[in-house]
Design an enzyme around this catalytic site. Structure first.
Site, PDB file in Angstrom:
ATOM      1  N   GLU A  32      52.795  27.200  -6.592  1.00  0.00           N
ATOM      2  CA  GLU A  32      52.877  27.163  -8.054  1.00  0.00           C
ATOM      3  C   GLU A  32      51.814  26.249  -8.653  1.00  0.00           C
ATOM      4  O   GLU A  32      51.672  25.096  -8.241  1.00  0.00           O
ATOM      5  CB  GLU A  32      54.271  26.691  -8.493  1.00  0.00           C
ATOM      6  CG  GLU A  32      54.442  26.643 -10.002  1.00  0.00           C
ATOM      7  CD  GLU A  32      55.882  26.502 -10.455  1.00  0.00           C
ATOM      8  OE1 GLU A  32      56.078  26.374 -11.679  1.00  0.00           O
ATOM      9  OE2 GLU A  32      56.799  26.527  -9.612  1.00  0.00           O
ATOM     10  N   ASP A  84      67.372  29.391  -4.889  1.00  0.00           N
ATOM     11  CA  ASP A  84      66.930  27.999  -4.827  1.00  0.00           C
ATOM     12  C   ASP A  84      68.060  27.091  -4.361  1.00  0.00           C
ATOM     13  O   ASP A  84      69.216  27.267  -4.775  1.00  0.00           O
ATOM     14  CB  ASP A  84      66.496  27.522  -6.221  1.00  0.00           C
ATOM     15  CG  ASP A  84      65.038  27.785  -6.509  1.00  0.00           C
ATOM     16  OD1 ASP A  84      64.243  27.879  -5.557  1.00  0.00           O
ATOM     17  OD2 ASP A  84      64.683  27.906  -7.702  1.00  0.00           O
TER      18      ASP A  84
END
Length: 264
Positions: A181, A84
């Site tokens: 998500e 990330d």
């Protein structure tokens, strides 16, 4: 062992073979995952909550990600390793490139960034400079203060159409993977079918090409709130290696995530 690559996941999508991925933050777990054949890992900024004990991912720094990326790479030298870029690490394309270089040097194969069409120039700049990009849409935890909490995204026609538009824009800009998500199953299917690149779901039903779980959720060691989409594989097996194997088997067969883990 042959390295797992982005092309490996592309072939899975073409062959309609589901694949499992997981977060990893250290050498020991990375080695265990790799030993069991779980060869796609993400050094997620979720480490801010699971490892550092913060109440969000926002305090995580690029240096934190690079440190954990190096540890995971030592444990799993042949895995496909995503990392990330944390909060405010890619506010401009130039900043994104500088920070991506840091985590790539630490051992990442690819960087993951959260956001939609506004990221198109950043994605283009990174991919043109040999930095592979994974997009992240839906519930993007770095935007928790905008969303007003951790809520399902993309409900309703307008919101769903916007997420699909974002996904197509990221793909056109050069993104090679996408994480979805906490979105309704129906929308996840629309997006997965519309994209040529592999889509990895978390809280998006079993219709995506792959699945990812935060390792602490997969083993029931989070404490506190357990997300609806999570399943404690360790509770069912009593052994961490067996839990990894069961997670992979259930993802590959489509058993997990089930209806009880999905949103509509």
């Amino acid at each position: 062992m042959k390295p797992t690559t982005i092309a490996s996941l592309q072939k899975c999508k073409q062959d309609k073979k589901r694949f499992a991925t997981i977060t990893a933050y250290d050498y020991s777990f990375a080695k265990l995952f790799a030993d069991e054949g779980l060869n796609v890992m993400l050094v997620g900024d979720s480490l801010g909550m699971t490892v550092q004990g913060h109440d969000s991912t926002l305090p995580v720094t690029v240096e934190d990600i690079a440190y954990h990326t190096a540890a995971v790479r030592r444990g799993a030298p042949n895995c496909l390793l995503l990392a990330d870029l944390p909060f405010m690490a890619y506010a401009t394309p130039e900043q994104a490139f500088e920070n991506a270089a840091t985590v790539m040097r630490a051992g990442a194969n690819m960087v993951k960034i959260e956001g939609g069409e506004w990221l198109v120039e950043t994605v283009k700049m990174l991919t043109e400079r040999a930095v592979p990009v994974c997009g992240h849409l839906g519930l993007t935890p770095q935007s928790v203060n905008i969303f007003g909490g951790y809520k399902v995204q993309g409900r309703g026609d307008e919101a769903g159409d916007q997420l699909l538009s974002d996904a197509l824009a990221l793909e056109a800009a050069g993104a090679q993977l996408l994480v979805l998500e906490c979105v309704p199953v129906e929308l996840a299917k629309r997006i997965t079918d519309a994209l040529a690149i592999p889509v990895i779901g978390i809280g998006a039903g079993n219709v995506t090409d792959g699945q990812i779980l935060v390792m602490h959720d997969a083993f029931g060691i989070t404490g506190g709130h357990i997300p609806k989409f999570a399943k404690n594989f360790l509770a069912e097996t009593g052994d961490i290696r067996a839990a990894v194997r069961q997670y992979m088997a259930e993802v590959e067969s489509g058993v997990y995530p089930g209806e009880e883990h999905s949103f509509h």
